[in-house]
Design a protein around this motif. Structure first.
Motif, short mmCIF file in Angstrom:
data_model
loop_
_atom_site.label_atom_id
_atom_site.label_comp_id
_atom_site.label_asym_id
_atom_site.label_seq_id
_atom_site.Cartn_x
_atom_site.Cartn_y
_atom_site.Cartn_z
N ASN A 86 0.83 -1.20 0.00
CA ASN A 86 0.00 0.00 0.00
C ASN A 86 0.87 1.26 0.00
O ASN A 86 1.72 1.44 0.87
CB ASN A 86 -0.89 -0.04 1.25
N GLU A 87 0.65 2.15 -0.96
CA GLU A 87 1.46 3.36 -1.06
C GLU A 87 1.25 4.32 0.11
O GLU A 87 2.23 4.83 0.67
CB GLU A 87 1.21 4.07 -2.39
N ARG A 128 11.97 -2.94 -9.47
CA ARG A 128 12.06 -2.31 -8.15
C ARG A 128 13.20 -2.95 -7.35
O ARG A 128 13.94 -2.26 -6.64
CB ARG A 128 10.74 -2.45 -7.39
N ALA A 178 3.30 3.22 2.98
CA ALA A 178 4.72 3.49 2.77
C ALA A 178 5.06 4.95 2.96
O ALA A 178 6.16 5.30 3.43
CB ALA A 178 5.13 3.03 1.36
N MET A 179 4.12 5.83 2.62
CA MET A 179 4.36 7.27 2.78
C MET A 179 4.30 7.71 4.25
O MET A 179 4.62 8.86 4.55
CB MET A 179 3.34 8.07 1.96
N ASN A 216 6.93 -4.00 2.11
CA ASN A 216 6.44 -3.12 1.06
C ASN A 216 7.63 -2.47 0.33
O ASN A 216 8.47 -1.83 0.95
CB ASN A 216 5.56 -2.05 1.72
N ILE A 220 7.47 -0.07 -1.98
CA ILE A 220 7.18 1.25 -2.56
C ILE A 220 8.10 2.33 -2.03
O ILE A 220 8.53 3.22 -2.78
CB ILE A 220 5.69 1.60 -2.33
N ALA A 221 8.44 2.27 -0.75
CA ALA A 221 9.28 3.33 -0.17
C ALA A 221 10.71 3.26 -0.70
O ALA A 221 11.26 4.26 -1.19
CB ALA A 221 9.26 3.24 1.35
N GLY A 273 10.66 3.86 -4.45
CA GLY A 273 9.94 5.05 -4.92
C GLY A 273 10.92 6.11 -5.37
O GLY A 273 12.03 5.81 -5.83
#
Length: 811
Positions: free
Chosen positions: A555-556, A679, A559-560, A576, A578-579, A582
């Motif tokens: 989930n973005e 990634r 991660a944010m 995750n 994404i972080a 990203g």
């Protein structure tokens, strides 16, 4: 002879008074005993509250008076078998109390002198009732009014003892007294003028010590509701341990800093005669308790206890006009003394530019006003700045007489607090080194006490508190592994892992106490509606030491949220990607925050599930090696797919099987499009020191345009059926050449790429089976034969074990 003191809880119920009587009778069979008793549990507070209400002309004081009267009459009736003479005497005392409160109400004033007279009723009545209870049981006991023995100055509410007269009174009385048991009310005394005075809240301990010292008894016993002094407040630190032996000075320091089992002035009379003090538990009389006295040697832990004072304010007086000017400190402390404001901590800059003092928060405004009045002239000339007042603070203190002979204690204390994001506002340490004190935020007290106790009293056993979001397949397996291994971790790694928070897409649960991992599903189902922001706020507000946020989502928004966790010194363990994959700026900032706030950011499972790929890479670089090339098969899901897809088979069926068995992401397009592998190689590139973005990775897709433009997962699977011939040709061509299909990632000369390749039998990728991953690190030290990491690269169990390994590394 012995002197025994019983506090409010020991005389707080009829049952406890019966226990008190049994303890005293047992000791009196061996030698005479003086028994000092506090007011019945809670009565002193009720008396003071009634007085305050009466002084404000609030008639509700009568309700409290009624409660006090009923309590005393009920206790008397039960303990004396309804003795009418005793009941009549207690009723008369309550009538006198009513008259006193009525007078306070009428004159609308409660002076210190009257306050002492009012507060004394608690001990006067409790000692009368308890002496009568002894006699009801045919136990030889007499009552003595402490006001006839202890003489003080006229400093009401905290009177100073006039020892010469007091000691003469005590020795004369007990020399003539024949009763085996003498019952006295603690806390109360009288002035030379004959007015009732008190020795300060907690003064019953002091009364007992005064009597003990005057009679030079063999020991003084303080009976309370805990089994001695503890290494920390057991209400805040569950692992706190009773202290068996402690010196007078150590006990004085601990009691000053909030160890409420002993009133600090108590120690002085006992110390003067070298009388040992025993802190004992009325509810568990056979337990050893704590002995306070002279200590033999200094072996063992140099720290005897960790204590704290809450509700502290910090006042800072500073200004250029203070430098080199004599008398500033004298004026400051003199004005505070005149206002009867107790200074509990002092620290001064060596430049003499500022003086910082700690006082109780209730005194802060009065102290500020008094100081600014005293220095009004300097303030008007701007030689001194207005007093800075900081509130909502606490003082924590390490106490131990042997600290001075042990190096590194203060360093260990401050580094432990720093690692847990506990900001220190001021520090004080005397030259004797019996005490190291630090001022911190009130909200951090529990975390600070537990962190320090862990380091100094629990063999450095580390407690890690987990908050896990994303408890699906991998999350469930992680919780199972933690539950199965918790005993091993305690015994072999000195590690105690607790799960305090859980969240999935529907529900969330954050708890002060550990979640039972044997039925966590039911507990989570009973939680509140899931919310990413509220979960994060709950974790931060819980303010636990060694907190770790574990992200097992893709989930973005989750991660944010890592930045805020790291800013609050909460470690992040992420599955995750994404972080870390990203934007370079965000990745770099997370690394910076991790270093700044000493909060580890671990994401080993981002690349190889349970394989130590990132850890190996970081160790190579840390040891001074340089990465020249990386070749890898980094997708366990794609390796599973192409190992199971044979000529004449169905590509659709193999992908469906991979999804059902948990090898792919919930959306298989992430794996099959090459984005997931891109990634992973991006993360390895960044960890090797390169600054790349995802779009810098050359991704050569093997999917058709139809596959790539699918609108959702069901549509994607339909396109796999539609384009079956395309996939059949891929595998047929490779098979015809004696090769196998492998999805390969490569980093070479600062450039990265991912794509499907046909590899021959001479390739290290050729025999890679199942869902295994393999990474080849070519470095300055491994230029010809690469360092190889190989093993299972997908699946719930191995991914969970990778997360578990990251968590264990935090120790």
């Amino acid at each position: 002879m012995r002197v025994l003191k019983f506090g409010g809880t020991s005389v707080g119920s009829v049952e406890n008074i019966e226990k008190t009587i049994a303890i005293v009778a047992n000791q009196a069979a061996q030698s005479p005993v003086a028994v000092v008793v506090s007011a019945l549990g809670g009565v002193t507070d009720l008396l003071l509250r009634a007085g305050a209400l009466a002084a404000k002309k609030e008639e509700s004081y009568k309700d409290i008076l009624k409660e006090i009267s009923q309590k005393h009459i009920s206790f008397t009736d039960t303990l004396t078998g309804g003795d009418q003479e005793i009941l009549k005497a207690i009723t008369l005392q309550m009538s006198h109390l009513e008259d006193l409160l009525k007078g306070i109400y009428l004159i609308n004033e409660l002076s210190p002198k009257t306050l002492d007279k009012l507060a004394a009723y608690g001990e006067l009545t409790s000692s009368y009732i308890i002496a009568a209870a002894f006699k009801h049981k045919s136990i030889d006991a007499s009552l003595k009014d402490s006001r006839e023995l202890i003489i003080t100055d006229a400093n009401h509410t905290k009177a100073g003892v006039l020892y010469e007269i007091t000691n003469q009174n005590i020795t004369t009385y007990f020399a003539e007294k024949k009763a085996k048991i003498t019952v006295l009310g603690g806390f109360i005394a009288r002035t030379e003028a004959g007015d009732t005075s008190t020795l300060g809240r907690g003064g019953s301990d002091f009364t007992a010590a005064i009597i003990a010292a005057a009679l030079d008894v063999e020991q003084l016993e303080i009976w309370t509701d805990v089994s001695g002094m503890f290494s920390a407040n057991p209400k805040l630190v569950k692992q706190a341990k009773p202290i068996r032996d402690i010196s007078y000075h150590e006990a004085m320091e601990l009691s000053h800093f909030g160890a409420k089992v002993l009133y600090p002035p108590t120690i002085v009379p006992a110390l003067s005669k070298n009388i040992p003090i025993y802190i004992k538990n009325t509810m568990a009389p056979d337990e050893a308790g704590t002995r306070i006295g002279e200590q033999e040697g200094s072996n063992g832990n140099p720290i005897k206890g960790i204590s704290h004072i809450s509700d502290v304010a910090l006042l800072t007086l500073e200004g250029a006009g203070m430098v080199g000017i004599s008398g500033i400190s004298k004026r400051l402390f003199e004005v505070l003394s005149l206002q009867q404001i107790n200074v509990i901590l002092i620290t001064q800059a060596s430049s003499e530019h500022s003086i910082c003092i700690g006082v109780m928060e209730a005194d802060a405004l009065r102290a500020k006003t008094a100081i600014e009045t005293e220095f009004a002239y300097e303030l008007s000339l701007r030689k001194i700045d207005p007093v800075i007042v900081e509130t909502s603070l606490a003082i924590i203190a390490l106490v131990g007489e042997s600290m001075k002979s042990h190096q590194g204690i203060s360093g260990k204390m401050f580094s432990t607090l720093g690692k847990n994001n506990v900001n220190i506002r001021a520090i004080a340490q005397g030259a004797s080194e019996k005490n190291i004190s630090a001022v911190i935020a009130e909200k951090d007290v529990k975390k600070a006490l537990n962190s320090l106790h862990e380091v100094f009293f629990e063999g450095n056993r580390k407690q890690i508190n987990l908050f896990v979001t994303g408890v699906g397949n991998v999350g469930a397996k992680l919780l199972e592994q933690i539950n199965n291994q918790k005993q091993y971790l305690k015994e072999h790694l000195n590690l105690n892992i607790r799960v305090l928070g859980l969240s999935n897409s529907r529900k969330m649960l954050v708890s002060q106490d550990p979640i039972d991992l044997n039925n966590w599903e039911a507990q989570l189902d009973g939680g509140e509606k899931a919310d990413i922001l509220r979960f994060r706020e709950s974790v931060i507000n819980l303010n636990q030491r060694n907190s770790v946020f574990v992200d097992i989502t893709a989930n973005e928004p989750v991660a944010m949220a890592y930045e805020e966790y790291l800013r609050n010194s909460i470690a992040v363990v992420a599955c995750n990607k994404i972080a870390a994959a990203g934007k370079q700026e965000y990745y770099a900032n997370l690394k910076r925050l991790s270093r700044k706030y000493n909060a580890p950011f671990k994401f080993e499972t981002n690349v190889g599930a349970g394989l130590p790929i990132i850890d190996t890479l970081q160790n190579l670089i840390a040891s001074g090696d340089r990465i020249t090339k990386v070749q890898a098969v980094l997708s366990g899901s794609l390796n599973f797919v192409f190992n199971n897809f044979k000529s004449g088979g169905s590509f659709y069926d193999v992908v469906q099987q991979a999804k059902e068995e948990g090898y792919t992401e919930p959306d298989p397009r992430i794996d099959l499009s090459g984005v997931d592998v891109a990634r992973k190689i991006l993360i390895l590139a960044r960890e090797s020191g390169l600054e790349l973005e995802l779009e810098d990775i050359v991704n050569t897709p093997f999917l058709t345009k139809n596959n790539l433009e699918s609108t959702d997962v069901p549509h994607f699977f339909e396109t796999l059926k539609e384009d079956a011939a395309h996939f059949e040709k891929l595998v047929a061509d490779a098979t015809a050449d004696g090769k196998r299909l492998k999805y390969v990632a490569q980093l070479d000369n600062g450039k990265a790429s991912v794509g499907l390749q046909s590899v021959g039998s001479d390739s290290p990728f050729y025999n890679l089976e199942g869902s295994d991953n393999i990474v080849l690190f070519y470095t300055a030290r491994y230029p010809e034969q690469p360092l190889i990491v190989k093993g299972a690269g997908a699946g719930g169990d191995v991914t969970a074990s990778g997360l578990f390994s990251d968590i264990i590394r935090l120790r």
